[in-house]
Design a protein around this motif. Sequence first.
Motif, short mmCIF file in Angstrom:
data_model
loop_
_atom_site.label_atom_id
_atom_site.label_comp_id
_atom_site.label_asym_id
_atom_site.label_seq_id
_atom_site.Cartn_x
_atom_site.Cartn_y
_atom_site.Cartn_z
N ALA A 106 13.17 -0.41 1.21
CA ALA A 106 12.11 -1.67 1.46
C ALA A 106 11.91 -2.13 -0.05
O ALA A 106 11.77 -3.38 -0.07
N TYR A 107 11.71 -1.25 -1.20
CA TYR A 107 11.45 -1.99 -2.45
C TYR A 107 12.36 -2.97 -2.69
O TYR A 107 12.23 -3.67 -3.63
N ARG A 108 13.63 -2.75 -2.38
CA ARG A 108 14.59 -3.71 -2.92
C ARG A 108 14.74 -5.06 -1.99
O ARG A 108 15.08 -6.12 -2.13
N ASN A 109 14.58 -4.75 -0.40
CA ASN A 109 14.59 -5.78 0.42
C ASN A 109 13.38 -6.55 0.92
O ASN A 109 13.64 -7.53 1.51
N ALA A 110 12.19 -5.94 0.56
CA ALA A 110 10.89 -6.75 1.03
C ALA A 110 10.73 -7.97 0.23
O ALA A 110 10.88 -7.99 -0.84
N PRO A 111 10.22 -8.92 1.12
CA PRO A 111 9.75 -10.15 0.22
C PRO A 111 8.90 -9.77 -0.89
O PRO A 111 7.92 -8.75 -0.49
N ASP A 112 8.49 -10.38 -2.11
CA ASP A 112 7.70 -9.98 -3.02
C ASP A 112 6.21 -10.09 -2.37
O ASP A 112 5.37 -9.03 -2.80
N ASP A 113 5.86 -11.01 -1.65
CA ASP A 113 4.63 -11.10 -1.10
C ASP A 113 4.36 -9.82 -0.13
O ASP A 113 3.12 -9.44 -0.03
N LEU A 114 5.02 -9.58 0.57
CA LEU A 114 4.82 -8.37 1.46
C LEU A 114 4.88 -7.03 0.63
O LEU A 114 3.79 -6.53 0.87
N LEU A 115 5.39 -6.93 -0.39
CA LEU A 115 5.16 -5.79 -1.32
C LEU A 115 3.94 -5.85 -1.92
O LEU A 115 3.25 -4.59 -2.01
N GLU A 116 3.47 -6.84 -2.47
CA GLU A 116 2.12 -7.21 -2.93
C GLU A 116 1.24 -6.64 -1.86
O GLU A 116 0.11 -6.37 -2.37
N ARG A 117 1.19 -7.15 -0.79
CA ARG A 117 0.19 -7.11 0.39
C ARG A 117 0.22 -5.27 0.54
O ARG A 117 -0.93 -4.95 0.46
N ALA A 118 1.28 -4.44 0.41
CA ALA A 118 1.21 -3.15 0.51
C ALA A 118 0.68 -2.49 -0.75
O ALA A 118 -0.09 -1.69 -0.69
N ILE A 119 0.81 -3.19 -1.83
CA ILE A 119 0.27 -2.74 -3.01
C ILE A 119 -1.46 -2.81 -3.04
O ILE A 119 -2.10 -2.06 -3.47
N ALA A 120 -1.69 -4.06 -2.75
CA ALA A 120 -3.29 -4.35 -2.34
C ALA A 120 -3.71 -3.31 -1.42
O ALA A 120 -4.93 -2.86 -1.66
N LEU A 121 -3.21 -2.71 -0.35
CA LEU A 121 -3.67 -1.87 0.39
C LEU A 121 -3.86 -0.56 -0.16
O LEU A 121 -4.80 -0.01 -0.16
N GLY A 122 -3.02 -0.12 -0.90
CA GLY A 122 -3.16 1.05 -1.86
C GLY A 122 -4.23 0.92 -2.77
O GLY A 122 -4.86 1.88 -2.83
N GLU A 123 -4.27 0.03 -3.39
CA GLU A 123 -5.30 -0.44 -4.33
C GLU A 123 -6.60 -0.18 -3.78
O GLU A 123 -7.66 0.26 -4.19
N ALA A 124 -6.75 -0.96 -2.44
CA ALA A 124 -8.07 -0.80 -2.00
C ALA A 124 -8.34 0.55 -1.24
O ALA A 124 -9.52 0.92 -1.25
N ALA A 125 -7.34 1.46 -0.87
CA ALA A 125 -7.67 2.77 -0.54
C ALA A 125 -8.13 3.59 -1.79
O ALA A 125 -9.07 4.32 -1.38
N ILE A 126 -7.63 3.24 -3.04
CA ILE A 126 -7.99 4.08 -3.98
C ILE A 126 -9.44 3.46 -4.35
O ILE A 126 -10.44 4.38 -4.66
#
Length: 99
Positions: free
Chosen positions: A56-76
Amino acid sequence: MASDNTARRWFALTRDRMPGLAQQRGWPVFEDHCFQRILLDNAVGEKWNNEIPAPAYRNAPDDLLERAIALGEAAIAGSEDLDDLNRNSLAWRGQGELA
C-alpha cells in the motif's frame, strides 16, 4: 502513488509513534501492521486491498495515504477513537460489527 515524503511520514507514524504509544493509550493493537491495516481500511472505507494492490505505501495514491496519516494523527490527539477504527476494520474483514 505515494510520494517518498508521505511514505516516510507513514512509516514514522505506524512503525514508531503509534506502537510507542499503544500501551499507555490502552489501544487494542501494538504492532505496526495492525495500525497500518486499521488506518488504511478506514481511509478507504473498506478492506484496503480491495482498492489498492500491495504494498500500500507504494501503490496508494498520495491523498489516500494522507487521509490514513490524518486518522492516525487524530487517534494520537484523541479526536478519533482507535477502538472504533479497529472495529470498523475488523467488520470490513468479516470479523466483527461496524462501530
